[in-house]
Design an enzyme around this catalytic site. Structure first.
Site, PDB file in Angstrom:
ATOM      1  CG  HIS A  19      -1.979  -1.117   1.132  1.00  0.00           C
ATOM      2  ND1 HIS A  19      -2.444  -1.779   2.236  1.00  0.00           N
ATOM      3  CD2 HIS A  19      -2.618  -1.688   0.069  1.00  0.00           C
ATOM      4  CE1 HIS A  19      -3.327  -2.708   1.864  1.00  0.00           C
ATOM      5  NE2 HIS A  19      -3.437  -2.673   0.549  1.00  0.00           N
ATOM      6  CG  HIS A  42      -7.765 -10.327  -7.152  1.00  0.00           C
ATOM      7  ND1 HIS A  42      -7.210 -10.114  -8.394  1.00  0.00           N
ATOM      8  CD2 HIS A  42      -8.086 -11.643  -7.099  1.00  0.00           C
ATOM      9  CE1 HIS A  42      -7.206 -11.254  -9.067  1.00  0.00           C
ATOM     10  NE2 HIS A  42      -7.732 -12.196  -8.307  1.00  0.00           N
ATOM     11  CB  SER A  99      -5.619  -1.814  -2.556  1.00  0.00           C
ATOM     12  OG  SER A  99      -6.500  -2.894  -2.727  1.00  0.00           O
ATOM     13  CD  GLU A 117     -13.520  -9.554  -3.320  1.00  0.00           C
ATOM     14  OE1 GLU A 117     -12.380  -9.072  -3.302  1.00  0.00           O
ATOM     15  OE2 GLU A 117     -13.739 -10.764  -3.121  1.00  0.00           O
ATOM     16  CG  ASN A 141     -12.660 -13.916 -12.822  1.00  0.00           C
ATOM     17  OD1 ASN A 141     -11.701 -13.168 -13.044  1.00  0.00           O
ATOM     18  ND2 ASN A 141     -12.526 -15.213 -12.724  1.00  0.00           N
ATOM     19  N   GLY A 142     -12.278 -10.597 -11.489  1.00  0.00           N
ATOM     20  CA  GLY A 142     -11.524  -9.402 -11.860  1.00  0.00           C
ATOM     21  C   GLY A 142     -10.703  -9.561 -13.130  1.00  0.00           C
ATOM     22  CG  ASP A 162      -3.473  -7.644  -3.643  1.00  0.00           C
ATOM     23  OD1 ASP A 162      -2.566  -8.472  -3.453  1.00  0.00           O
ATOM     24  OD2 ASP A 162      -3.996  -6.986  -2.720  1.00  0.00           O
TER      25      ASP A 162
END
Ligand SMILES: C[S@@+](CC[C@H](N)C(=O)[O-])C[C@H]1O[C@@H](n2cnc3c(N)ncnc32)[C@H](O)[C@@H]1O
Length: 264
Positions: A19, A42, A99, A117, A141-142, A162
């Site tokens: 971060h 994510h 994030s 997400e 689904n990212g 991520d």
């Protein structure tokens, strides 16, 4: 089946590394004053309660954010610290921001922020937090979601990847995603976070991304445990493709501050 929940690890030292680097990139990007598109494949739940049962079970934040705050590892004006403090002022001292919160508070109102997400519980948490109107939450689904929207408008932009790397083949999935994304959107900035584990699953992913010969790649790796004796994660890595010109020193500074500190 998604079993990973970031609440068990929120505020750990890998989060501080990840971060703090995101924060310096966001702060650099807004200097240009031109709108951009930002994506997270994510996103997680956005705000983490460090007093929750899950966080208290591991107490990973004690060796991460809490220790970093106590010992003033970052100067007051550092964007990472500013957002941790702002989140605590808004939501209480038990909070650690994820994030999406760093992105929302550090990017501008003209920037379009897309958060993907897939876990129903995590997306519900993310939706409960009040967000600005430029933040778009996608329950999907990212990897598929970002490829579906790339290249975006505005075309200037950034994708943060991520995953939880619960399954070994996720490293391969990330590699293929980076290749596909780059073909569709060659100028997009891409940041991939990965754990450094004894088994070394991350190594081939990183090597293969480096061999793709993409532009301005920066790798920041922080080791915070002894590889030989440590059972789990011994380090945190962040690989950035098309890293904006002029931010390298600030990225190295995040790692240097944490490295010196964790070696002592
Ligand atoms: C490491 S956590 C994200 C932490 C967050 N980026 C942060 O730094 O605050 C990974 C998240 O990805 C979610 N997830 C797993 N597979 C996914 C997928 N294919 N698409 C979108 N989200 C996914 C998990 O539910 C989990 O919340």
């Amino acid at each position: 089946m998604l079993s990973y929940q970031h609440i068990y690890h929120a505020g750990c030292i890998a989060d501080v590394h990840k971060h703090s680097i995101l924060s310096v990139i966001f702060s650099h990007l807004i200097l240009k004053g031109k709108a951009l598109s930002y994506f997270e494949t994510h996103a997680g739940r956005g705000l983490y309660d460090l007093e929750s049962q899950e966080a208290q079970k591991t107490k990973e934040a004690d060796m991460g954010i809490e220790r970093v705050l106590k010992d003033n590892v970052f100067p007051k004006e550092h964007p990472y610290l500013q957002i941790v403090e702002k989140s605590r002022l808004l939501y209480g001292n038990r909070i650690y921001p994820g994030s999406p919160i760093f992105a929302e508070y550090l990017l501008g109102n003209e920037d379009q922020i897309h958060l993907m997400e897939l876990h129903p519980q995590e997306v519900n948490f993310l939706r409960k937090t009040p967000h600005k109107s430029n933040v778009h939450i996608h329950f999907r689904n990212g990897f598929e979601g970002v490829l579906g929207l790339a290249p975006p408008t505005p075309r200037r932009g950034f994708v943060f990847i991520d995953p939880s790397y619960e399954i070994k083949n996720e490293y391969g999935v990330v590699l293929e995603f980076v290749k596909k994304l780059h073909r569709k959107w060659p100028e997009g900035i891409v940041a991939v976070w990965y754990p450094k584990l004894k088994a070394g699953h991350h190594e081939s992913m990183v090597e293969e991304i480096l061999e793709l010969d993409l532009k301005n790649i920066i790798v920041s790796e922080l080791e915070f445990a002894d590889k030989k004796t440590c059972k789990g994660m011994y380090g945190s890595g962040m690989l950035i493709v098309n890293c904006p010109f002029g931010v390298n020193d600030a990225i190295s500074d995040c790692k240097d501050r944490l490295e010196v500190y964790y070696k002592n």
